[in-house]
Design an enzyme around this catalytic site. Structure first.
Site, PDB file in Angstrom:
ATOM      1  N   HIS A   1      -3.995  -0.574  -4.032  1.00 36.19           N
ATOM      2  CA  HIS A   1      -5.348  -1.310  -4.307  1.00 36.19           C
ATOM      3  C   HIS A   1      -6.407  -0.670  -5.770  1.00 36.19           C
ATOM      4  O   HIS A   1      -7.132   0.058  -6.063  1.00 36.19           O
ATOM      5  CB  HIS A   1      -5.817  -0.148  -3.198  1.00 36.19           C
ATOM      6  CG  HIS A   1      -5.964  -0.265  -1.828  1.00 36.19           C
ATOM      7  ND1 HIS A   1      -5.866  -1.592  -1.226  1.00 36.19           N
ATOM      8  CD2 HIS A   1      -4.113   0.444  -0.786  1.00 36.19           C
ATOM      9  CE1 HIS A   1      -4.943  -0.955   0.366  1.00 36.19           C
ATOM     10  NE2 HIS A   1      -4.418  -0.280  -0.050  1.00 36.19           N
TER      11      HIS A   1
ATOM     12  N   SER B   1       0.740  -1.419   0.143  1.00 37.89           N
ATOM     13  CA  SER B   1       0.113   0.242  -0.054  1.00 37.89           C
ATOM     14  C   SER B   1       0.898   1.282  -0.211  1.00 37.89           C
ATOM     15  O   SER B   1       1.482   1.166  -0.981  1.00 37.89           O
ATOM     16  CB  SER B   1      -1.206  -0.373   1.476  1.00 37.89           C
ATOM     17  OG  SER B   1      -1.413   1.208   1.064  1.00 37.89           O
TER      18      SER B   1
ATOM     19  N   GLU C   1     -12.695   8.974  -8.246  1.00 32.86           N
ATOM     20  CA  GLU C   1     -13.658   9.247  -8.540  1.00 32.86           C
ATOM     21  C   GLU C   1     -14.388  10.262  -9.930  1.00 32.86           C
ATOM     22  O   GLU C   1     -15.493  10.260 -10.280  1.00 32.86           O
ATOM     23  CB  GLU C   1     -14.527   8.913  -7.858  1.00 32.86           C
ATOM     24  CG  GLU C   1     -14.840   8.312  -6.787  1.00 32.86           C
ATOM     25  CD  GLU C   1     -15.291   8.597  -5.237  1.00 32.86           C
ATOM     26  OE1 GLU C   1     -16.069   9.369  -5.032  1.00 32.86           O
ATOM     27  OE2 GLU C   1     -15.417   6.850  -4.393  1.00 32.86           O
TER      28      GLU C   1
END
Lengths: 273, 273
Positions: free
Chosen positions: A173, A130, A147
């Site tokens: 991720h 990560s 987004e």
């Protein structure tokens, strides 16, 4: 050949690697430690003690002794005595959290310089998950909008990373958080940079000029060399940017990628079956 | 030339188009109706009355008369009398919801056949948002995992769409819901299919062999022709699939795409500024 040092080895994990049922990624880290101990660096975490306990237990289960690195302050890592943690260590594993918390404390310290020296000689495997994966490159992505498609003025916060590899930006991720737009935005800014997006419970094992994919998910390689057009410089800052002609590869377990040639290679046919 | 019919026109909207401050996408629909009324088809919605009221108001504000199409049953659309709704209509707008609810009621009916006939003559603009955009193509995506990289056995539910355009699959809410992995999965299944992913408040305006991008976000074109390797057929079904060499374009407002040549084109220089 027998006396030649190992190749420098980096392992960048996309986060949420399996620590229980099938810890294959942490097993891959363990396999490369040369039966030495691993340093678990929890600098990125605001729950450092929990992260340390977790990884100590998993590495213990894999037969690897772990020691804890969690600097209270940068000063510690400037001191000669800090280097002693590297004695007998085969690798270091950076846990997740905030990548700036790693670089602000560790970057440019005596301890970090010694890590680099051992890494370059092939005597210290550098791994991270990560935030601990993002931090491995020369330039790292700190945060960016997941987004929306990329805008020129969008917040793509970049910072200097630990510099164990140049010319790439590692995002993590990746499919899980829908991050292709922000990685495309980075590559469009300068197509020299190769974008590498790593899914959760997946890792790239970088040895010299190639990397191999391990784990359950995919690794996305965003190659901007063939880009024929972007309007990044000429437009209003809030306009969605256009990027024509990106080359994209999706790599799964066993696939290899040649960083210099920017070419993927499938696994060899399994002769044993 | 003056008597020649218009080109067949499709407008596929990625969902959540602005209906208040800057309804530019619905304005583009309105501009192409030839001063005729628009049919608002709420077949996909489980709150059909609300959707109808919303669009009636917005189109009214744009000076367009709207009529409501909401079939209670398929039988209605089989009847000759159903066709009368097309009298004086310049276009039809499919609202969002469940694309199968559109095709199950409308597909293959007399009403749908008449829509096709008028569309092909350039006398009926076909537009849709969200599910109403996906439904426009010959094969449509119904659902698929947004949050993992594509597995061979993953649920990618496809179904026959309304067939106004062939050779493409249209996905919507694209960057907002991180859908590139599932669109890559579809293209890998058969690289003949061109993947088109449309962001929210963004649309592709398809006229003949080209489309133009309108609205605020981006349109992603996934071109599988250059794919050099996938392992879709040879592997265990739960393995993440590899896809090497995809060509990806990100198009913004004003960009054009040539469907047959599969090439993007930036806007011409604005000579008026």
């Amino acid at each position: 050949m027998a006396r030649r040092a190992n190749k420098p080895t980096l392992i960048a994990v996309g986060g949420h690697e399996d620590k229980a049922e099938n810890p294959e990624i942490l097993q891959s880290v363990a396999d490369r430690l040369g039966r030495k101990k691993v340093i678990v660096a929890t600098l990125a975490s605001n729950a450092a003690k929990d992260a340390w306990e977790d990884y100590k237990k998993v590495f213990g289960g894999l037969g690897v002794e772990a020691v804890h690195l969690n600097l209270e302050s940068r000063t510690e890592a400037l001191d000669e005595t800090s280097i002693s943690i590297l004695d007998g260590a085969g690798g270091i594993f950076f846990t997740g959290g905030d990548q700036l918390a790693i670089t602000a404390k560790l970057g440019g310290t005596l301890l970090c310089q010694h890590m680099h020296g051992l890494f370059m000689k092939g005597n210290l495997v550098i791994a991270g998950t990560s935030a601990g994966a993002s931090v491995l490159s020369e330039t790292m992505l700190v945060s960016g909008d997941n987004e929306r498609s990329h805008r020129a003025k969008a917040l793509l916060l970049m910072a200097p990373g630990l510099g164990f590899i140049s010319g790439v930006v590692i995002d993590q991720h990746f499919a899980e958080r829908g991050r292709v737009s922000r990685l495309l935005g980075i590559v469009a800014q300068n197509p020299r940079t190769l974008g590498i997006g790593v899914d959760e419970n997946t890792a790239v094992l970088i040895e010299g000029d190639t990397f191999d994919v391990i784990g359950d998910g995919a690794v996305y390689v965003v190659d901007g060399h063939p880009i024929t057009h972007t309007n990044l410089s000429e437009q209003e800052a809030d306009k969605t940017i256009s990027i024509f002609g990106v080359r994209l590869h999706v790599l799964g377990r066993g696939d290899r990628f040649h960083l210099h040639e920017r070419t993927p290679e499938p696994p060899k046919e399994d002769a044993s079956s």
